[in-house]
Design an enzyme around this catalytic site. Sequence first.
Site, PDB file in Angstrom:
ATOM      1  N   ASP A  16       0.862  -1.182   0.000  1.00 50.20           N
ATOM      2  CA  ASP A  16       0.000   0.000   0.000  1.00 50.20           C
ATOM      3  C   ASP A  16       0.897   1.230   0.000  1.00 50.20           C
ATOM      4  OD1 ASP A  16      -2.287   1.518   0.099  1.00 50.20           O
ATOM      5  OD2 ASP A  16      -2.663   1.198   2.233  1.00 50.20           O
ATOM      6  N   GLU A  89      -6.836   4.961  -8.564  1.00 50.76           N
ATOM      7  CA  GLU A  89      -8.109   5.458  -8.042  1.00 50.76           C
ATOM      8  C   GLU A  89      -8.739   6.543  -8.908  1.00 50.76           C
ATOM      9  OE1 GLU A  89      -9.896   6.475  -3.630  1.00 50.76           O
ATOM     10  OE2 GLU A  89      -8.004   5.440  -3.950  1.00 50.76           O
ATOM     11  N   LYS A 125      -9.896   1.797  -8.834  1.00 52.75           N
ATOM     12  CA  LYS A 125     -10.410   1.978  -7.472  1.00 52.75           C
ATOM     13  C   LYS A 125     -11.544   2.994  -7.464  1.00 52.75           C
ATOM     14  CE  LYS A 125      -7.726   1.963  -3.600  1.00 52.75           C
ATOM     15  NZ  LYS A 125      -6.554   2.322  -2.764  1.00 52.75           N
ATOM     16  N   THR A 149     -13.218   0.689  -2.755  1.00 49.26           N
ATOM     17  CA  THR A 149     -12.477   1.163  -1.586  1.00 49.26           C
ATOM     18  C   THR A 149     -13.397   1.932  -0.638  1.00 49.26           C
ATOM     19  OG1 THR A 149     -10.455   2.352  -0.946  1.00 49.26           O
ATOM     20  CG2 THR A 149     -11.749   3.309  -2.735  1.00 49.26           C
ATOM     21  N   PHE A 171     -11.737  -1.361   5.241  1.00 51.06           N
ATOM     22  CA  PHE A 171     -10.715  -0.557   5.919  1.00 51.06           C
ATOM     23  C   PHE A 171     -10.646  -0.889   7.410  1.00 51.06           C
ATOM     24  CE2 PHE A 171      -9.602   3.404   3.217  1.00 51.06           C
ATOM     25  CZ  PHE A 171      -9.467   2.617   2.093  1.00 51.06           C
TER      26      PHE A 171
END
Length: 315
Positions: A16, A89, A125, A149, A171
Amino acid sequence: MNQLDALKAFTTVVADTGDFKQLDAFKPTDATTNPSLILKAVQRPDYAPLMSDTVARFRGKPLDEVMDRLLVRFGCEILAIIPGRVSTEVDARLSFDTAATVARGERLIALYQAEGISKDRVLIKVASTWEGIQAAAQLERQGIHTNLTLLFSFCQAVACGAAKVQLISPFVGRIYDWYKKFAGAAWDEAASSGANDPGVRSVRQIYEYYKRFGIATEVMGASFRNTGQITALAGCDLLTISPDLLAQLAASDAPLARALDSDAARKLDLAAVQYDEAGFRYALNEDAMATEKLAEGIRAFAVDAVKLEQLMQAA
């Protein structure tokens, strides 16, 4: 065997980070980025030239296009190092606009393909709003794979599974943060760690539901605060982990056992759930943590996207 290597026996490890120069040390299969990580990277001297070069090459183009080209530039650098996929993203400011999210996802894939990258190596994303999930469903029908996400609730995961998205990113750390803050002085860290961590429990519930009902969507735990959250999810399809926590896992030789098991999950007595739009919105509204963290996450990514645009304009 260190914990990182042990984890790789159960789970696909994903880095990440926007700092692709760290990737070689940890040998992840996949990598994820977001606007905040890219913003952090381009402010470092060793990455600043990527931004200035991209801005110079495409000066005069719309700012949103130059932004996408910068994200793709980072993605291509990452894909030159890892064997798997990179997640890139869509602008968080489009989180409530299905058509615009689809168009942005299509453009990102076209930019990757222009660089010789197969669309199978890219995950688009998208925030797990109702509109984002519908956009992801449209992209998936085109063969463009997605990573949903900012996912905090079971209803988001169920809707993503129904939309047949490729992957979701619940998350863990941000769920943990909310419950810890909400409890205040009453928070008991020891009693709320490991398998009892609220973020870990959320991912376990989603993982077990998906496996029980044969939902093909991959589950990738994300946003970790400590290695205990990671080891408590060993066996999850994927886990995306920051370089700092990857280093901690690599430095530990403590035993690591599988925590999530798909065969065991298939035998669980669970009820199937479905959500239409009204049901989804109500279920999300009933979950104060998920409602607050989703809104907060979109705002934060949007702020960092604006900051990144400002840096690009000044370059």
